[in-house]
Design a protein around this motif. Structure first.
Motif, PDB file in Angstrom:
ATOM      1  N   ALA A 193      18.154 -24.638   3.106  1.00 36.66           N
ATOM      2  CA  ALA A 193      18.562 -25.957   2.350  1.00 36.66           C
ATOM      3  C   ALA A 193      17.471 -25.931   1.334  1.00 36.66           C
ATOM      4  N   GLU A 194      16.381 -25.578   1.374  1.00 36.75           N
ATOM      5  CA  GLU A 194      15.226 -25.725   0.351  1.00 36.75           C
ATOM      6  C   GLU A 194      14.306 -24.398   0.187  1.00 36.75           C
ATOM      7  N   PRO A 195      13.834 -24.491  -0.925  1.00 38.00           N
ATOM      8  CA  PRO A 195      13.090 -23.061  -1.348  1.00 38.00           C
ATOM      9  C   PRO A 195      12.040 -22.880  -0.448  1.00 38.00           C
ATOM     10  N   VAL A 196      11.795 -21.847   0.252  1.00 37.64           N
ATOM     11  CA  VAL A 196      11.068 -21.278   1.414  1.00 37.64           C
ATOM     12  C   VAL A 196       9.787 -20.403   0.872  1.00 37.64           C
ATOM     13  N   ILE A 197       8.793 -20.282   1.789  1.00 40.28           N
ATOM     14  CA  ILE A 197       7.865 -19.226   1.049  1.00 40.28           C
ATOM     15  C   ILE A 197       8.115 -18.069   2.360  1.00 40.28           C
ATOM     16  N   LEU A 198       7.962 -16.961   1.346  1.00 34.04           N
ATOM     17  CA  LEU A 198       8.248 -15.657   2.274  1.00 34.04           C
ATOM     18  C   LEU A 198       6.547 -15.273   2.519  1.00 34.04           C
ATOM     19  N   HIS A 199       6.595 -14.522   3.741  1.00 28.11           N
ATOM     20  CA  HIS A 199       5.093 -14.203   4.073  1.00 28.11           C
ATOM     21  C   HIS A 199       5.078 -12.832   4.666  1.00 28.11           C
ATOM     22  N   TRP A 200       4.171 -12.019   3.727  1.00 27.40           N
ATOM     23  CA  TRP A 200       4.074 -10.608   3.909  1.00 27.40           C
ATOM     24  C   TRP A 200       2.678 -10.492   4.717  1.00 27.40           C
ATOM     25  N   LEU A 201       2.766 -10.474   5.997  1.00 31.88           N
ATOM     26  CA  LEU A 201       1.689 -10.225   6.979  1.00 31.88           C
ATOM     27  C   LEU A 201       1.234  -8.867   7.254  1.00 31.88           C
ATOM     28  N   GLY A 202       0.203  -8.087   6.818  1.00 33.98           N
ATOM     29  CA  GLY A 202      -0.148  -6.978   6.871  1.00 33.98           C
ATOM     30  C   GLY A 202      -0.416  -6.568   8.318  1.00 33.98           C
ATOM     31  N   PRO A 203      -0.278  -5.207   8.733  1.00 35.63           N
ATOM     32  CA  PRO A 203      -0.697  -4.889  10.126  1.00 35.63           C
ATOM     33  C   PRO A 203      -2.156  -4.867  10.421  1.00 35.63           C
ATOM     34  N   MET A 204      -2.790  -5.264   9.766  1.00 34.39           N
ATOM     35  CA  MET A 204      -4.389  -5.679  10.081  1.00 34.39           C
ATOM     36  C   MET A 204      -4.389  -6.837  10.828  1.00 34.39           C
ATOM     37  N   PHE A 205      -3.512  -7.694  10.405  1.00 33.59           N
ATOM     38  CA  PHE A 205      -3.213  -8.981  11.323  1.00 33.59           C
ATOM     39  C   PHE A 205      -2.379  -8.738  12.546  1.00 33.59           C
ATOM     40  N   ASP A 206      -1.411  -8.138  12.449  1.00 29.72           N
ATOM     41  CA  ASP A 206      -0.638  -7.747  13.711  1.00 29.72           C
ATOM     42  C   ASP A 206      -0.235  -6.339  13.602  1.00 29.72           C
ATOM     43  N   PRO A 207      -0.622  -5.330  14.297  1.00 25.70           N
ATOM     44  CA  PRO A 207      -0.341  -3.922  14.108  1.00 25.70           C
ATOM     45  C   PRO A 207       1.272  -3.706  14.468  1.00 25.70           C
ATOM     46  N   ALA A 208       1.972  -4.715  14.952  1.00 26.57           N
ATOM     47  CA  ALA A 208       3.429  -4.518  15.313  1.00 26.57           C
ATOM     48  C   ALA A 208       4.203  -4.496  13.843  1.00 26.57           C
ATOM     49  N   LEU A 209       3.557  -4.817  13.050  1.00 26.13           N
ATOM     50  CA  LEU A 209       4.242  -5.199  11.669  1.00 26.13           C
ATOM     51  C   LEU A 209       3.902  -3.818  10.710  1.00 26.13           C
ATOM     52  N   GLU A 210       3.432  -2.878  11.165  1.00 25.28           N
ATOM     53  CA  GLU A 210       3.479  -1.539  10.441  1.00 25.28           C
ATOM     54  C   GLU A 210       4.575  -1.203   9.819  1.00 25.28           C
ATOM     55  N   GLY A 211       4.612  -0.798   8.433  1.00 22.24           N
ATOM     56  CA  GLY A 211       6.107  -0.292   7.978  1.00 22.24           C
ATOM     57  C   GLY A 211       7.063  -1.529   7.634  1.00 22.24           C
ATOM     58  N   TYR A 212       6.359  -2.746   7.510  1.00 20.22           N
ATOM     59  CA  TYR A 212       7.245  -3.759   7.276  1.00 20.22           C
ATOM     60  C   TYR A 212       8.289  -3.694   5.854  1.00 20.22           C
ATOM     61  N   TRP A 213       9.232  -4.319   5.764  1.00 19.54           N
ATOM     62  CA  TRP A 213       9.941  -3.885   4.359  1.00 19.54           C
ATOM     63  C   TRP A 213      10.716  -2.641   4.494  1.00 19.54           C
ATOM     64  N   GLY A 214      10.660  -2.010   5.615  1.00 18.10           N
ATOM     65  CA  GLY A 214      11.417  -0.515   5.629  1.00 18.10           C
ATOM     66  C   GLY A 214      10.489   0.665   5.423  1.00 18.10           C
ATOM     67  N   SER A 215       9.367   0.375   4.935  1.00 23.57           N
ATOM     68  CA  SER A 215       8.657   1.629   4.552  1.00 23.57           C
ATOM     69  C   SER A 215       6.998   1.718   4.879  1.00 23.57           C
ATOM     70  N   GLN A 216       6.405   2.680   5.239  1.00 24.23           N
ATOM     71  CA  GLN A 216       5.007   2.813   5.228  1.00 24.23           C
ATOM     72  C   GLN A 216       4.556   2.797   4.075  1.00 24.23           C
ATOM     73  N   ASP A 217       5.187   3.175   2.939  1.00 24.14           N
ATOM     74  CA  ASP A 217       4.671   3.251   1.450  1.00 24.14           C
ATOM     75  C   ASP A 217       4.380   1.844   1.368  1.00 24.14           C
ATOM     76  N   LEU A 218       3.333   1.338   0.916  1.00 23.15           N
ATOM     77  CA  LEU A 218       3.167   0.158   0.313  1.00 23.15           C
ATOM     78  C   LEU A 218       4.054  -0.103  -0.882  1.00 23.15           C
ATOM     79  N   ASP A 219       3.892   0.813  -1.852  1.00 20.91           N
ATOM     80  CA  ASP A 219       4.762   0.693  -3.168  1.00 20.91           C
ATOM     81  C   ASP A 219       6.054   0.515  -3.124  1.00 20.91           C
ATOM     82  N   ALA A 220       6.688   1.453  -2.016  1.00 21.94           N
ATOM     83  CA  ALA A 220       8.047   1.258  -1.711  1.00 21.94           C
ATOM     84  C   ALA A 220       8.433  -0.138  -1.067  1.00 21.94           C
ATOM     85  N   ALA A 221       7.362  -0.465  -0.161  1.00 26.12           N
ATOM     86  CA  ALA A 221       7.518  -1.816   0.461  1.00 26.12           C
ATOM     87  C   ALA A 221       7.615  -2.999  -0.364  1.00 26.12           C
ATOM     88  N   THR A 222       6.824  -2.986  -1.466  1.00 23.35           N
ATOM     89  CA  THR A 222       6.636  -4.000  -2.551  1.00 23.35           C
ATOM     90  C   THR A 222       8.008  -4.057  -3.468  1.00 23.35           C
TER      91      THR A 222
END
Length: 399
Positions: A193-222
């Motif tokens: 309904a309203e603009p949101v904040i998108l959160h990119w949390l790295g695997p140092m904070f949560d190892p289960a988020l390794e490869g988020y956005w579909g790639s281990q390559d941070l440039d590709a994920a970006t």
């Protein structure tokens, strides 16, 4: 005739160092001026600043790992009023509140509702985490992840709070590639309904988020991350970046649409990122601003006057404490945050949901106390020293 002053050692406290040896530390006598002066009246103007807030556990509940969370609601909401009183926004039900590390979705939903109501009552700003942590075990496809996100988005919007779309362990485990992130986040943003904040949390904070956005390559994920924003700019208020990489955040910030804020979640480099450079600056959404609230608010008010050097002079000395709290394993930073809240008098005990008070060693906690005391973070240094002595005695360190 006034009594002779006691020797410094009488005011000291014996602390264990990293090697296990005991040494005497003499705490400061007074808090820092920003802490002793109390909440500032002037609102923050040059930056939007959120503190990701911890929860105060019910000390009489069964806080073993895996047990349902039990929260002391009065103390938890009082701490949020403390943050609002200093002019900070509250980022609610985030990883600082132990989402996925003791705080289950049922309790998080209640926390969101209670905190949002409290925010309305005091005129405080609040944004709340939207995730998928009601899912457990094996996830049967992206559709279940989407439904979980939609349920939580609805709960946050119904509470009247801004949504922070958190990274999902379930999506990281289920997505087949960038296309699943593009499709799912696109659906969520269209529904918001309203603009949101998108959160990119790295695997140092949560190892289960390794490869988020579909790639281990941070440039590709970006690139995937930026594509989502570019396709829905009117639905994205900002992005919270928690990668502990100042150069990468600065580069990402420069590529955002002009209407989209960058909220730093970098607890290692926040002064330089908030101060900015000739090509822009970051706002803030930080777990370390939970214990640093008075000093952080005072520093941003200095920045509001255009005094960047004064801002850095005030905030740079806090970085060693933050880096200590967030040292590897970074995800256990919450233990130090709660310790400091107890020592500062914001709660009456050092107990955490999930029993997480045991996640850091005594030398680590002792160093956190020493660094925080050196900054003048404790409104009552004598109370902090007394409580630290209690903790040390439990571990067999007698003064």
């Amino acid at each position: 005739m006034s009594p002779a002053p006691r020797p410094a050692a009488a005011h000291g406290i014996r602390l264990p160092d990293a090697a296990g040896a005991l040494r005497t530390y003499v705490p400061r006598a007074e808090p820092a001026p920003a802490v002793s002066a109390g909440p500032g009246a002037a609102p923050l103007t040059s930056r939007t600043v959120f503190a990701a807030a911890h929860v105060v556990a019910d000390p009489f509940a069964d806080h073993r790992p895996g047990a349902p969370a039990a929260v002391d609601w009065d103390a938890t909401l009082a701490f949020r009023r403390h943050l609002w009183a200093h002019g900070l926004g509250v980022a609610e039900a985030m990883d600082t509140a132990q989402r996925g590390m003791g705080l289950d979705w049922s309790c998080a939903a209640e926390l969101i509702g209670r905190s949002a109501a409290e925010a309305r009552a005091v005129g405080g700003r609040i944004a709340c985490g939207v995730g998928t942590d009601q899912l457990s075990g094996t996830v049967a496809g992206v559709e279940r992840v989407r439904a979980a996100y939609e349920e939580q988005l609805g709960a946050v919007e119904e509470a009247g709070a801004q949504a922070i779309v958190m990274a999902s362990r379930a999506l990281a485990a289920t997505a087949r590639g960038p296309e699943d992130y593009l499709a799912l986040y696109g659906d969520l943003l269209r529904q918001a309904a309203e603009p949101v904040i998108l959160h990119w949390l790295g695997p140092m904070f949560d190892p289960a988020l390794e490869g988020y956005w579909g790639s281990q390559d941070l440039d590709a994920a970006t690139e995937t991350f930026l594509t989502i924003i570019a396709e829905h700019p009117g639905k994205v208020d900002g992005v919270k970046v928690s990668l502990l990489d100042a150069d990468r955040e600065s580069e990402l910030r420069r590529r955002l649409p002009g209407t989209v804020r960058c909220y730093t979640g970098d607890d290692f480099h926040y002064p330089q990122l908030i101060a900015g450079d000739g090509r822009g600056f970051s706002h803030a959404l930080l777990g370390v601003f939970d214990p640093l609230a008075p000093l952080a608010a005072d520093a941003v008010r200095t920045l509001d006057t255009g005094d960047t050097a004064g801002f850095r002079a005030a905030l740079d000395p806090t970085v060693p404490l933050s880096r200590h709290l967030f040292q590897e394993p970074t995800r256990f930073y919450k233990t130090g945050v709660v310790l400091l809240a107890w020592l500062a008098g914001h709660q009456d005990h050092f107990t955490m949901v999930g029993g997480l008070q045991t996640a850091r060693s005594l030398p680590h906690l002792a160093r956190a106390y020493e660094l925080a005391d050196g900054l003048g973070l404790f409104p009552d240094p004598d109370l902090a020293r007394s409580r630290m002595r209690q903790l040390l005695a439990v571990h067999g360190v007698h003064q």
